[in-house]
Enzyme design. Structure first.
Site, mmCIF file in Angstrom:
data_model
loop_
_atom_site.group_PDB
_atom_site.id
_atom_site.type_symbol
_atom_site.label_atom_id
_atom_site.label_comp_id
_atom_site.label_asym_id
_atom_site.label_seq_id
_atom_site.Cartn_x
_atom_site.Cartn_y
_atom_site.Cartn_z
ATOM 1 N N HIS A 131 -19.334 27.994 -5.571
ATOM 2 C CA HIS A 131 -19.461 27.023 -6.658
ATOM 3 C C HIS A 131 -20.850 27.174 -7.254
ATOM 4 O O HIS A 131 -21.856 26.967 -6.575
ATOM 5 C CB HIS A 131 -19.259 25.594 -6.152
ATOM 6 C CG HIS A 131 -19.328 24.568 -7.257
ATOM 7 N ND1 HIS A 131 -18.223 24.188 -7.976
ATOM 8 C CD2 HIS A 131 -20.386 23.879 -7.772
ATOM 9 C CE1 HIS A 131 -18.581 23.293 -8.887
ATOM 10 N NE2 HIS A 131 -19.896 23.089 -8.784
ATOM 11 N N CYS A 132 -20.921 27.562 -8.522
ATOM 12 C CA CYS A 132 -22.190 27.793 -9.193
ATOM 13 C C CYS A 132 -22.727 26.483 -9.757
ATOM 14 O O CYS A 132 -22.116 25.882 -10.655
ATOM 15 C CB CYS A 132 -22.020 28.820 -10.317
ATOM 16 S SG CYS A 132 -23.547 29.143 -11.233
ATOM 17 N N GLN A 133 -23.872 26.045 -9.232
ATOM 18 C CA GLN A 133 -24.464 24.792 -9.704
ATOM 19 C C GLN A 133 -25.024 24.935 -11.116
ATOM 20 O O GLN A 133 -25.050 23.961 -11.881
ATOM 21 C CB GLN A 133 -25.578 24.364 -8.748
ATOM 22 C CG GLN A 133 -25.114 24.035 -7.334
ATOM 23 C CD GLN A 133 -24.340 22.724 -7.268
ATOM 24 O OE1 GLN A 133 -24.324 21.941 -8.211
ATOM 25 N NE2 GLN A 133 -23.696 22.492 -6.131
ATOM 26 N N ASN A 136 -22.000 24.820 -13.129
ATOM 27 C CA ASN A 136 -21.234 23.645 -12.713
ATOM 28 C C ASN A 136 -19.737 23.939 -12.671
ATOM 29 O O ASN A 136 -18.916 23.128 -13.102
ATOM 30 C CB ASN A 136 -21.509 22.455 -13.638
ATOM 31 C CG ASN A 136 -21.051 21.138 -13.015
ATOM 32 O OD1 ASN A 136 -20.917 21.026 -11.797
ATOM 33 N ND2 ASN A 136 -20.797 20.145 -13.847
ATOM 34 N N THR A 137 -19.391 25.109 -12.174
ATOM 35 C CA THR A 137 -17.988 25.471 -12.042
ATOM 36 C C THR A 137 -17.813 26.411 -10.861
ATOM 37 O O THR A 137 -18.780 27.029 -10.403
ATOM 38 C CB THR A 137 -17.474 26.160 -13.321
ATOM 39 O OG1 THR A 137 -16.055 26.313 -13.237
ATOM 40 C CG2 THR A 137 -18.101 27.533 -13.519
#
Length: 273
Positions: A131-133, A136-137
């Protein structure tokens, strides 16, 4: 269930990227591009700097590609296809199992074995990577390629910006006032002949770029290594945790054996006495 990176709630790092991209592009334009192409009337220089135009073209091209690939990765829904079909056709029923499927107790749906549940997006993601902060996805099979391309473009354009601003600072101190960067800066932005405010701002911008390039380079080479090994970020984390646990168990066993050896030595000493 969040659909993609534009679904609420937004997070702090995601919002920060909305400011960082314009910051780097505007900062580069004001501090590196314009001062090196602006040619005042008092200058004895015979023409414009081809190197500056080349680096600037690459910078703006890579930044636009980074925005494009980041947008594709952010707006793509990486949901598991079985979960997506279930939500559209039979949201209240029970899904069917089968070969190549596993049951997600959170989604209450049979999904691919390569899918993992993301607690941030509250859904199972096909070929889950992480999950890429910043976006945000979730990054999975459907959007990993645009995500990695975005990382590549960000790495390239920040690296080129760092090279350009470093060249400008070097020229600032090595060229004469008559036709150097200092004259261009003074004529473009005003101020005294030393242009002290400009060079301080340029140096601060360069330091920020150094930190940014170092962080992006670490991420870039990390994913290059993952692709070379043929594993995902999730698999790497699981593998690393197993190694840590193994090292922890081995350390505990060594300490246990050490304590037992010390106890036996103390007992042997007591018997001799």
């Amino acid at each position: 269930m969040r659909v993609n990176g534009l679904s609420k709630p937004f997070n702090g790092l995601q919002v920060l990227t909305w400011f960082l991209f314009p910051f780097f592009i505007i900062g580069y334009t004001l501090l590196a591009f314009l001062p090196q192409i602006y040619l005042p009337a008092a200058s004895t220089s015979s023409g414009y700097d081809v190197q500056t135009y080349l680096l600037s073209t690459l910078t703006y091209l890579c930044s636009l590609l980074a925005i494009y690939f980041g947008g594709v990765a952010c707006t793509t829904d990486p949901i598991d296809e079985h979960l997506a079909i279930h939500c559209r056709t039979n949201p209240n029923g029970r899904s069917k199992g089968g070969d190549g499927k596993t049951f997600c107790w959170v989604c209450q749906v049979h999904v691919k074995k390569t899918s993992k549940h993301c607690r941030f997006c509250d859904k199972c993601v096909d070929e889950f990577d992480h999950h890429c902060q910043w976006l945000n996805t979730c990054v999975g099979g459907k959007n990993y390629k645009p995500f990695f391309r975005c990382v590549c473009m960000v790495f390239l354009f920040t690296l080129i910006e760092l090279v350009s601003i470093s060249v400008l600072i070097a020229r600032f101190y090595t060229t004469s006032m008559k036709d150097g960067i200092r004259l261009r800066v003074v004529n473009l932005y005003g101020g005294n002949e030393n242009a002290s405010v400009f060079i301080i701002v340029a140096m601060v911008f360069a330091v920020i770029l150094i930190v940014t390039v170092a962080m992006i380079a670490q991420l870039f080479f990390f994913h290059v290594n993952l692709q070379r090994r043929g594993i995902s970020t999730y698999e790497y984390v699981v593998e690393d945790n197993k190694k840590r646990q193994k090292r922890g168990r081995e350390k505990m066993e060594r300490e246990k054996r050490k304590r037992e050896e010390e106890r036996r030595m103390r007992e042997a000493g007591a018997v001799k006495v």
